[in-house]
Design a protein around this motif. Structure first.
Motif, PDB file in Angstrom:
ATOM      1  N   LEU A  19       0.842  -1.187   0.000  1.00 21.77           N
ATOM      2  CA  LEU A  19       0.000   0.000   0.000  1.00 21.77           C
ATOM      3  C   LEU A  19       0.879   1.240   0.000  1.00 21.77           C
ATOM      4  O   LEU A  19       1.800   1.355   0.783  1.00 21.77           O
ATOM      5  CB  LEU A  19      -0.887   0.004   1.260  1.00 21.77           C
ATOM      6  CG  LEU A  19      -1.693   1.291   1.517  1.00 21.77           C
ATOM      7  CD1 LEU A  19      -2.702   1.531   0.416  1.00 21.77           C
ATOM      8  CD2 LEU A  19      -2.392   1.215   2.866  1.00 21.77           C
ATOM      9  N   GLU A  20       0.591   2.168  -0.917  1.00 18.64           N
ATOM     10  CA  GLU A  20       1.380   3.391  -1.028  1.00 18.64           C
ATOM     11  C   GLU A  20       0.473   4.589  -0.802  1.00 18.64           C
ATOM     12  O   GLU A  20      -0.087   5.130  -1.743  1.00 18.64           O
ATOM     13  CB  GLU A  20       2.035   3.467  -2.423  1.00 18.64           C
ATOM     14  CG  GLU A  20       3.425   2.891  -2.491  1.00 18.64           C
ATOM     15  CD  GLU A  20       4.403   3.509  -1.493  1.00 18.64           C
ATOM     16  OE1 GLU A  20       4.172   4.656  -1.033  1.00 18.64           O
ATOM     17  OE2 GLU A  20       5.389   2.836  -1.147  1.00 18.64           O
ATOM     18  N   ASN A  21       0.270   4.972   0.444  1.00 17.95           N
ATOM     19  CA  ASN A  21      -0.473   6.200   0.702  1.00 17.95           C
ATOM     20  C   ASN A  21       0.429   7.248   1.340  1.00 17.95           C
ATOM     21  O   ASN A  21      -0.038   8.221   1.896  1.00 17.95           O
ATOM     22  CB  ASN A  21      -1.704   5.920   1.576  1.00 17.95           C
ATOM     23  CG  ASN A  21      -1.330   5.204   2.869  1.00 17.95           C
ATOM     24  OD1 ASN A  21      -0.150   5.010   3.147  1.00 17.95           O
ATOM     25  ND2 ASN A  21      -2.315   4.822   3.646  1.00 17.95           N
TER      26      ASN A  21
ATOM     27  N   LEU B 107     -11.440   4.347   2.125  1.00 16.66           N
ATOM     28  CA  LEU B 107     -10.575   5.305   2.829  1.00 16.66           C
ATOM     29  C   LEU B 107      -9.830   6.151   1.809  1.00 16.66           C
ATOM     30  O   LEU B 107      -9.753   7.377   1.919  1.00 16.66           O
ATOM     31  CB  LEU B 107      -9.558   4.575   3.729  1.00 16.66           C
ATOM     32  CG  LEU B 107     -10.096   3.916   4.995  1.00 16.66           C
ATOM     33  CD1 LEU B 107      -8.963   3.179   5.714  1.00 16.66           C
ATOM     34  CD2 LEU B 107     -10.723   4.948   5.932  1.00 16.66           C
ATOM     35  N   ASN B 108      -9.284   5.479   0.806  1.00 17.98           N
ATOM     36  CA  ASN B 108      -8.519   6.196  -0.215  1.00 17.98           C
ATOM     37  C   ASN B 108      -9.383   7.235  -0.919  1.00 17.98           C
ATOM     38  O   ASN B 108      -8.951   8.355  -1.163  1.00 17.98           O
ATOM     39  CB  ASN B 108      -7.915   5.200  -1.215  1.00 17.98           C
ATOM     40  CG  ASN B 108      -7.059   5.887  -2.256  1.00 17.98           C
ATOM     41  OD1 ASN B 108      -7.573   6.491  -3.192  1.00 17.98           O
ATOM     42  ND2 ASN B 108      -5.740   5.831  -2.075  1.00 17.98           N
ATOM     43  N   LYS B 109     -10.620   6.862  -1.227  1.00 12.36           N
ATOM     44  CA  LYS B 109     -11.503   7.771  -1.970  1.00 12.36           C
ATOM     45  C   LYS B 109     -11.804   9.060  -1.226  1.00 12.36           C
ATOM     46  O   LYS B 109     -12.145  10.068  -1.836  1.00 12.36           O
ATOM     47  CB  LYS B 109     -12.838   7.064  -2.266  1.00 12.36           C
ATOM     48  CG  LYS B 109     -12.800   6.211  -3.515  1.00 12.36           C
ATOM     49  CD  LYS B 109     -14.237   5.829  -3.882  1.00 12.36           C
ATOM     50  CE  LYS B 109     -14.283   4.439  -4.489  1.00 12.36           C
ATOM     51  NZ  LYS B 109     -15.601   3.796  -4.303  1.00 12.36           N
ATOM     52  N   THR B 110     -11.713   9.017   0.109  1.00 12.35           N
ATOM     53  CA  THR B 110     -12.003  10.242   0.860  1.00 12.35           C
ATOM     54  C   THR B 110     -10.957  11.317   0.598  1.00 12.35           C
ATOM     55  O   THR B 110     -11.195  12.493   0.859  1.00 12.35           O
ATOM     56  CB  THR B 110     -12.024   9.991   2.385  1.00 12.35           C
ATOM     57  OG1 THR B 110     -10.689   9.678   2.819  1.00 12.35           O
ATOM     58  CG2 THR B 110     -12.979   8.872   2.763  1.00 12.35           C
ATOM     59  N   GLY B 111      -9.771  10.887   0.128  1.00 17.20           N
ATOM     60  CA  GLY B 111      -8.710  11.856  -0.106  1.00 17.20           C
ATOM     61  C   GLY B 111      -7.942  12.236   1.153  1.00 17.20           C
ATOM     62  O   GLY B 111      -6.958  12.956   1.088  1.00 17.20           O
ATOM     63  N   ARG B 112      -8.397  11.765   2.306  1.00 13.16           N
ATOM     64  CA  ARG B 112      -7.673  12.065   3.535  1.00 13.16           C
ATOM     65  C   ARG B 112      -6.708  10.915   3.849  1.00 13.16           C
ATOM     66  O   ARG B 112      -7.144   9.771   3.975  1.00 13.16           O
ATOM     67  CB  ARG B 112      -8.630  12.240   4.718  1.00 13.16           C
ATOM     68  CG  ARG B 112      -7.862  12.584   5.992  1.00 13.16           C
ATOM     69  CD  ARG B 112      -8.718  12.962   7.153  1.00 13.16           C
ATOM     70  NE  ARG B 112      -7.869  13.197   8.319  1.00 13.16           N
ATOM     71  CZ  ARG B 112      -7.290  14.360   8.600  1.00 13.16           C
ATOM     72  NH1 ARG B 112      -7.481  15.398   7.826  1.00 13.16           N
ATOM     73  NH2 ARG B 112      -6.496  14.484   9.662  1.00 13.16           N
TER      74      ARG B 112
HETATM   75  C1  LIG Z   1      -4.876   6.647  -2.928  1.00 12.92           C
HETATM   76  O1  LIG Z   1      -4.196   5.687  -3.711  1.00 12.92           O
HETATM   77  C2  LIG Z   1      -3.245   6.228  -4.617  1.00 12.92           C
HETATM   78  C3  LIG Z   1      -2.717   5.087  -5.470  1.00 12.92           C
HETATM   79  O2  LIG Z   1      -2.131   4.087  -4.686  1.00 12.92           O
HETATM   80  C4  LIG Z   1      -2.150   6.925  -3.832  1.00 12.92           C
HETATM   81  O3  LIG Z   1      -1.198   7.485  -4.687  1.00 12.92           O
HETATM   82  C5  LIG Z   1      -2.772   8.006  -2.948  1.00 12.92           C
HETATM   83  O4  LIG Z   1      -1.773   8.581  -2.119  1.00 12.92           O
HETATM   84  C6  LIG Z   1      -3.871   7.421  -2.080  1.00 12.92           C
HETATM   85  N1  LIG Z   1      -4.535   8.494  -1.378  1.00 12.92           N
HETATM   86  C7  LIG Z   1      -4.897   8.414  -0.106  1.00 12.92           C
HETATM   87  C8  LIG Z   1      -5.568   9.611   0.465  1.00 12.92           C
HETATM   88  O5  LIG Z   1      -4.725   7.424   0.582  1.00 12.92           O
END
Ligand SMILES: *[C@@H]1O[C@H](CO)[C@@H](O)[C@H](O)[C@H]1NC(C)=O
Ligand SMILES: *[C@@H]1O[C@H](CO)[C@@H](O)[C@H](O)[C@H]1NC(C)=O
Length: 423
Positions: free
Chosen positions: A26-28, A186-191
């Motif tokens: 996971l790359e957030n 979680l990712n879709k929230t942008g936070r």
């Molecule tokens: C959502 O996923 C994308 C692709 O892995 C990543 O680059 C981005 O930082 C993520 N955003 C959040 C808020 O976790």
């Protein structure tokens, strides 16, 4: 090319390989090193009666007091950052109309935005518990099932920075689908929110490759308890599975052996040193669970040991392993920075006396080993420090030298070996 350049190229390739040769996780952008913080559960459990137990109940005042103490007692200065609410914070039902989760109105009267702001204003981060199933593990609140998008949004609206997602009440739920699905919401929230998954704990044969792709942290062992027995069981579980566990951890993705129980009732001084040292070897999150107001000074000093926190937070992010186990002795080793001019890395080494050494199980035990047997092969030798007394330089040791240490029962000695340059 000159020798030194050649070695720096090799070193660069080595570091690149650590990064690329492993499956992408996971790359957030979060948890580049294991998170440090505090979580309520092991110490405060699910106390909900604030009239009888005003100091111990799960309420906004517990988390505000903890945030205050993290700063005033010097914990935040050494890196402890996340203040995490575990189970038992919710109302039993969702909001009838909006279907949003709600914090208990008596124990969190000003709501979670108030608490989150309070924590953020202290320069700290806010973590919150939830469950992927029908109910939370303590039965008090509704689980996320059917409401992943709604709950992820609600968490984002509360400015949550860290989500602990438990896995109770999961009949008819496939965790290999559910955890990634919640992660996507979680990712879709942008936070950006650290995503801590209890996923593998609830499975017989966890697929760590998949787990790593979706989680920043994952719980692989039983809930920790306030005892040496519990700490040593967790260590043994890691040891048995370390072949699989070490493969997938690295910057952004960590094995989580659960909280640090230092500062409570049943872990003695030696076992407190032991848990801290081994958690640093594992590259584990260092999440305390204690009453920061009553932590004894010698335990507080352990928790704030910068040299050991430095091992835990080592930028290479390579988790350590148990390389030797016989009788009462275990030796745990982790590659850490810095490198010498030939690209040889340093080692953190923990010698453990688990306390069953015959003929005297409860005596200190003298142990000696030739360093090259641990893989320490730098011909010019290593400078050694005692990580519990980091100003103390124990001198230079060559690979063929014997290293002698005396380890207390249920205890540990913990050293850093730094290779000297080769000319
Ligand atoms: C959502 O996923 C994308 C692709 O892995 C990543 O680059 C981005 O930082 C993520 N955003 C959040 C808020 O976790
Ligand atoms: C390690 O993972 C492999 C592949 O998932 C699995 O077959 C094996 O049983 C695991 N080993 C342990 C000790 O859990």
């Amino acid at each position: 090319m000159p020798r030194e350049d050649c070695y720096s190229v090799l070193l660069a390739l080595f570091v690149l390989c650590i990064w690329l040769c492993s499956v992408a996780g996971l790359e957030n952008g979060l948890a580049r090193t294991p998170p440090l913080g505090w979580m309520a559960f092991e110490r405060f459990r699910c106390v909900t009666d604030c009239v009888k137990f005003p100091r111990d109940c799960i309420s906004e005042s517990l988390f505000m007091r903890t945030a205050d103490l993290l700063v005033s007692e010097g914990y935040s200065a050494v890196g402890y950052e996340y203040v995490i609410i575990d189970d038992c914070w919710m109302e039993r039902r969702r909001n009838e109309i909006t279907k949003e989760l709600m914090p208990d109105r008596e124990r969190f009267p000003r709501g979670l935005n108030f608490l989150s702001d309070y924590i953020h204003n202290k320069g700290l981060k806010f973590g919150l518990y939830h469950d992927i199933g029908e109910k939370t593990c303590m039965h008090l609140g509704p689980g996320a099932n059917g409401y992943y998008a709604k709950d992820a949004e609600t968490f984002a609206n509360w400015n949550v920075d860290y989500v602990k997602l438990d896995g109770c009440f999961i009949k008819n739920i496939n965790l290999d689908i559910a955890y990634p699905a919640f992660g996507r919401e979680l990712n879709k929230t942008g936070r950006p929110m650290v995503y801590s998954c209890s996923w593998p704990y609830y499975q017989k044969h966890p697929n760590y490759k998949l787990i790593k792709k979706h989680c920043n942290l994952w719980r692989f062992a039983d809930d920790i308890r306030d005892s040496f027995d519990s700490v040593s069981k967790t260590m043994f579980k890691y040891y048995k599975e370390q072949h699989n566990l070490t493969k997938h951890a690295g910057p952004g993705n960590w094995n989580d052996p659960d909280m640090l129980v230092l500062g409570n009732y049943r872990l003695g001084y030696e076992a407190s040193r032991l848990q801290l040292a081994i958690w640093a070897i594992l590259a584990a999150p260092l999440i305390m669970t204690n009453d920061l107001q009553t932590v004894r000074p010698e335990i507080k000093k352990l928790l704030q040991n910068r040299a050991i926190i430095g091992v835990d937070q080592d930028p290479l992010g390579i988790p350590g392993r148990c390389v030797y186990i016989a009788g009462s002795i275990q030796i745990w080793v982790r590659p850490v920075m810095p490198f010498n001019n030939m690209g040889v890395h340093s080692y953190a080494v923990a010698f453990v006396n688990i306390g069953n050494y015959e003929p005297c199980p409860l005596c200190p035990l003298t142990y000696e080993i030739v360093l090259e047997r641990l893989g320490l092969q730098n011909n010019m030798g290593y400078r050694v420090i005692d990580l519990f007394v980091p100003i103390q330089d124990l001198g230079l040791f060559k690979p063929k030298d014997k290293f002698i240490t005396r380890i207390n029962p249920s205890g540990v000695t913990f050293f850093k070996f730094t290779p000297v340059d080769i000319y």
